[in-house]
Design a protein around this motif. Structure first.
Motif, PDB file in Angstrom:
ATOM      1  N   PHE A  64       0.826  -1.207   0.000  1.00 17.31           N
ATOM      2  CA  PHE A  64       0.000   0.000   0.000  1.00 17.31           C
ATOM      3  C   PHE A  64       0.864   1.262   0.000  1.00 17.31           C
ATOM      4  CE2 PHE A  64      -2.714  -3.186   2.199  1.00 17.31           C
ATOM      5  CZ  PHE A  64      -3.608  -3.358   1.159  1.00 17.31           C
ATOM      6  N   PHE A  65       2.022   1.199   0.679  1.00 19.43           N
ATOM      7  CA  PHE A  65       2.922   2.345   0.725  1.00 19.43           C
ATOM      8  C   PHE A  65       3.405   2.720  -0.673  1.00 19.43           C
ATOM      9  CE2 PHE A  65       7.220   4.081   1.041  1.00 19.43           C
ATOM     10  CZ  PHE A  65       6.955   5.213   1.800  1.00 19.43           C
ATOM     11  N   GLU A  66       3.705   1.738  -1.491  1.00 19.07           N
ATOM     12  CA  GLU A  66       4.184   2.015  -2.847  1.00 19.07           C
ATOM     13  C   GLU A  66       3.164   2.825  -3.645  1.00 19.07           C
ATOM     14  OE1 GLU A  66       7.234   1.560  -3.866  1.00 19.07           O
ATOM     15  OE2 GLU A  66       7.701   0.694  -1.919  1.00 19.07           O
ATOM     16  N   ALA A  67       1.903   2.628  -3.374  1.00 13.51           N
ATOM     17  CA  ALA A  67       0.852   3.355  -4.094  1.00 13.51           C
ATOM     18  C   ALA A  67       0.819   4.839  -3.734  1.00 13.51           C
ATOM     19  CB  ALA A  67      -0.510   2.727  -3.820  1.00 13.51           C
ATOM     20  N   ILE A  68       1.316   5.213  -2.545  1.00 11.11           N
ATOM     21  CA  ILE A  68       1.249   6.610  -2.105  1.00 11.11           C
ATOM     22  C   ILE A  68       2.616   7.270  -1.950  1.00 11.11           C
ATOM     23  CG2 ILE A  68      -0.945   6.253  -0.916  1.00 11.11           C
ATOM     24  CD1 ILE A  68       0.697   6.328   1.733  1.00 11.11           C
ATOM     25  N   SER A  69       3.690   6.519  -2.040  1.00 12.26           N
ATOM     26  CA  SER A  69       5.019   7.055  -1.709  1.00 12.26           C
ATOM     27  C   SER A  69       5.410   8.269  -2.539  1.00 12.26           C
ATOM     28  CB  SER A  69       6.081   5.968  -1.807  1.00 12.26           C
ATOM     29  OG  SER A  69       6.196   5.525  -3.140  1.00 12.26           O
ATOM     30  N   SER A  70       4.983   8.354  -3.768  1.00 18.48           N
ATOM     31  CA  SER A  70       5.357   9.498  -4.613  1.00 18.48           C
ATOM     32  C   SER A  70       4.491  10.733  -4.333  1.00 18.48           C
ATOM     33  CB  SER A  70       5.263   9.117  -6.083  1.00 18.48           C
ATOM     34  OG  SER A  70       3.925   8.820  -6.427  1.00 18.48           O
ATOM     35  N   SER A  71       3.521  10.621  -3.441  1.00 23.56           N
ATOM     36  CA  SER A  71       2.605  11.732  -3.160  1.00 23.56           C
ATOM     37  C   SER A  71       3.064  12.641  -2.025  1.00 23.56           C
ATOM     38  CB  SER A  71       1.218  11.182  -2.825  1.00 23.56           C
ATOM     39  OG  SER A  71       0.714  10.474  -3.927  1.00 23.56           O
ATOM     40  N   ASP A  73       5.165  15.446  -0.065  1.00 21.04           N
ATOM     41  CA  ASP A  73       5.755  16.711  -0.486  1.00 21.04           C
ATOM     42  C   ASP A  73       7.264  16.549  -0.627  1.00 21.04           C
ATOM     43  OD1 ASP A  73       5.884  19.462  -1.070  1.00 21.04           O
ATOM     44  OD2 ASP A  73       6.411  19.886   1.000  1.00 21.04           O
ATOM     45  N   SER A  74       7.814  17.089  -1.701  1.00 19.37           N
ATOM     46  CA  SER A  74       9.257  17.049  -1.887  1.00 19.37           C
ATOM     47  C   SER A  74       9.723  18.333  -2.556  1.00 19.37           C
ATOM     48  CB  SER A  74       9.660  15.833  -2.718  1.00 19.37           C
ATOM     49  OG  SER A  74       9.118  15.916  -4.014  1.00 19.37           O
ATOM     50  N   ASP A  75      10.987  18.637  -2.329  1.00 23.00           N
ATOM     51  CA  ASP A  75      11.581  19.834  -2.910  1.00 23.00           C
ATOM     52  C   ASP A  75      13.053  19.548  -3.155  1.00 23.00           C
ATOM     53  OD1 ASP A  75      11.889  22.521  -3.740  1.00 23.00           O
ATOM     54  OD2 ASP A  75      12.559  23.082  -1.737  1.00 23.00           O
ATOM     55  N   GLY A  76      13.469  19.642  -4.397  1.00 20.78           N
ATOM     56  CA  GLY A  76      14.865  19.394  -4.732  1.00 20.78           C
ATOM     57  C   GLY A  76      15.329  17.999  -4.380  1.00 20.78           C
ATOM     58  N   GLY A  77      14.432  17.030  -4.474  1.00 19.36           N
ATOM     59  CA  GLY A  77      14.782  15.650  -4.150  1.00 19.36           C
ATOM     60  C   GLY A  77      14.648  15.293  -2.682  1.00 19.36           C
ATOM     61  N   ALA A  78      14.375  16.270  -1.838  1.00 19.44           N
ATOM     62  CA  ALA A  78      14.204  16.019  -0.410  1.00 19.44           C
ATOM     63  C   ALA A  78      12.724  15.807  -0.109  1.00 19.44           C
ATOM     64  CB  ALA A  78      14.734  17.193   0.399  1.00 19.44           C
ATOM     65  N   VAL A  79      12.414  14.698   0.528  1.00 15.39           N
ATOM     66  CA  VAL A  79      11.031  14.391   0.896  1.00 15.39           C
ATOM     67  C   VAL A  79      10.738  14.998   2.259  1.00 15.39           C
ATOM     68  CG1 VAL A  79       9.387  12.554   1.385  1.00 15.39           C
ATOM     69  CG2 VAL A  79      11.061  12.261  -0.431  1.00 15.39           C
ATOM     70  N   HIS A  80       9.638  15.745   2.354  1.00 22.08           N
ATOM     71  CA  HIS A  80       9.249  16.389   3.608  1.00 22.08           C
ATOM     72  C   HIS A  80       7.966  15.749   4.132  1.00 22.08           C
ATOM     73  CE1 HIS A  80      12.166  19.440   2.646  1.00 22.08           C
ATOM     74  NE2 HIS A  80      11.615  19.556   1.451  1.00 22.08           N
ATOM     75  N   GLY A  81       7.837  15.682   5.442  1.00 21.45           N
ATOM     76  CA  GLY A  81       6.610  15.192   6.048  1.00 21.45           C
ATOM     77  C   GLY A  81       6.531  13.681   6.176  1.00 21.45           C
ATOM     78  N   LEU A  82       7.596  12.979   5.860  1.00 25.58           N
ATOM     79  CA  LEU A  82       7.614  11.523   6.017  1.00 25.58           C
ATOM     80  C   LEU A  82       8.816  11.176   6.874  1.00 25.58           C
ATOM     81  CD1 LEU A  82       6.629   8.676   5.378  1.00 25.58           C
ATOM     82  CD2 LEU A  82       8.036   8.740   3.321  1.00 25.58           C
ATOM     83  N   HIS A  83       8.560  10.796   8.126  1.00 22.82           N
ATOM     84  CA  HIS A  83       9.620  10.455   9.067  1.00 22.82           C
ATOM     85  C   HIS A  83       9.183   9.234   9.847  1.00 22.82           C
ATOM     86  CE1 HIS A  83      11.547  14.348   8.412  1.00 22.82           C
ATOM     87  NE2 HIS A  83      10.322  14.833   8.428  1.00 22.82           N
ATOM     88  N   HIS A  84      10.144   8.452  10.255  1.00 26.08           N
ATOM     89  CA  HIS A  84       9.839   7.347  11.159  1.00 26.08           C
ATOM     90  C   HIS A  84      11.057   7.074  12.022  1.00 26.08           C
ATOM     91  CE1 HIS A  84      11.814   5.157   7.881  1.00 26.08           C
ATOM     92  NE2 HIS A  84      12.120   4.289   8.790  1.00 26.08           N
ATOM     93  N   LEU A  85      10.834   6.428  13.151  1.00 30.06           N
ATOM     94  CA  LEU A  85      11.918   6.112  14.065  1.00 30.06           C
ATOM     95  C   LEU A  85      12.465   4.739  13.730  1.00 30.06           C
ATOM     96  CD1 LEU A  85      10.289   7.292  17.404  1.00 30.06           C
ATOM     97  CD2 LEU A  85      11.946   8.525  15.993  1.00 30.06           C
ATOM     98  N   LYS A  86      13.778   4.665  13.651  1.00 35.63           N
ATOM     99  CA  LYS A  86      14.445   3.390  13.437  1.00 35.63           C
ATOM    100  C   LYS A  86      15.831   3.492  14.021  1.00 35.63           C
ATOM    101  CE  LYS A  86      16.405   4.316   8.897  1.00 35.63           C
ATOM    102  NZ  LYS A  86      17.767   4.222   9.331  1.00 35.63           N
ATOM    103  N   GLY A  87      16.430   2.370  14.302  1.00 39.71           N
ATOM    104  CA  GLY A  87      17.789   2.376  14.812  1.00 39.71           C
ATOM    105  C   GLY A  87      18.777   2.766  13.725  1.00 39.71           C
ATOM    106  N   ARG A  88      19.912   3.324  14.111  1.00 40.34           N
ATOM    107  CA  ARG A  88      20.919   3.754  13.134  1.00 40.34           C
ATOM    108  C   ARG A  88      21.413   2.601  12.271  1.00 40.34           C
ATOM    109  NH1 ARG A  88      22.935   8.869  13.737  1.00 40.34           N
ATOM    110  NH2 ARG A  88      22.442   9.900  15.692  1.00 40.34           N
ATOM    111  N   SER A  89      21.447   1.414  12.835  1.00 48.00           N
ATOM    112  CA  SER A  89      21.958   0.265  12.084  1.00 48.00           C
ATOM    113  C   SER A  89      20.890  -0.410  11.225  1.00 48.00           C
ATOM    114  CB  SER A  89      22.565  -0.756  13.041  1.00 48.00           C
ATOM    115  OG  SER A  89      21.568  -1.236  13.922  1.00 48.00           O
TER     116      SER A  89
END
Length: 95
Positions: A57-64, A66-82
């Motif tokens: 389902f994510f693939e269907a919306i991932s391009s929607s 907001d982005s600017d100059g190749g940087a995606v804004h408004g999409l963040h999640h927590l994950k470990g550095r590794s």
């Protein structure tokens, strides 16, 4: 929730103060309006991607997002550095 939103708007966050908060949190049955249903669908797609490892389902919306100059804004999640992640937000931060 409304008092938290008011505090967030007045106190800001680590990057400064929010400039474009449209409204306070609004609780409504998702059957009452299509916009809430859309938000439910987006939330479900993100949950499936990041919590269940299913990107169908994510693939269907991932391009929607907001982005600017190749940087995606408004999409963040927590994950470990590794932890490896191929989502647009993480791929963007590796550049």
């Amino acid at each position: 929730m409304q008092s938290l939103a008011i505090e967030f708007k007045s106190a800001g966050h680590r990057w400064g103060f929010p400039r474009n908060i449209v409204d306070v949190p609004f609780f409504v049955d998702s059957q009452a309006t299509r916009l809430i249903q859309y938000a439910d669908l987006v939330s479900y797609a993100l949950w499936r991607k990041f919590e269940q490892g299913d990107s169908e389902f994510f693939e269907a919306i991932s391009s929607s997002f907001d982005s600017d100059g190749g940087a995606v804004h408004g999409l963040h999640h927590l994950k470990g550095r590794s932890e490896a992640c191929d989502c647009p937000a993480c791929a963007n931060r590796l550049l």
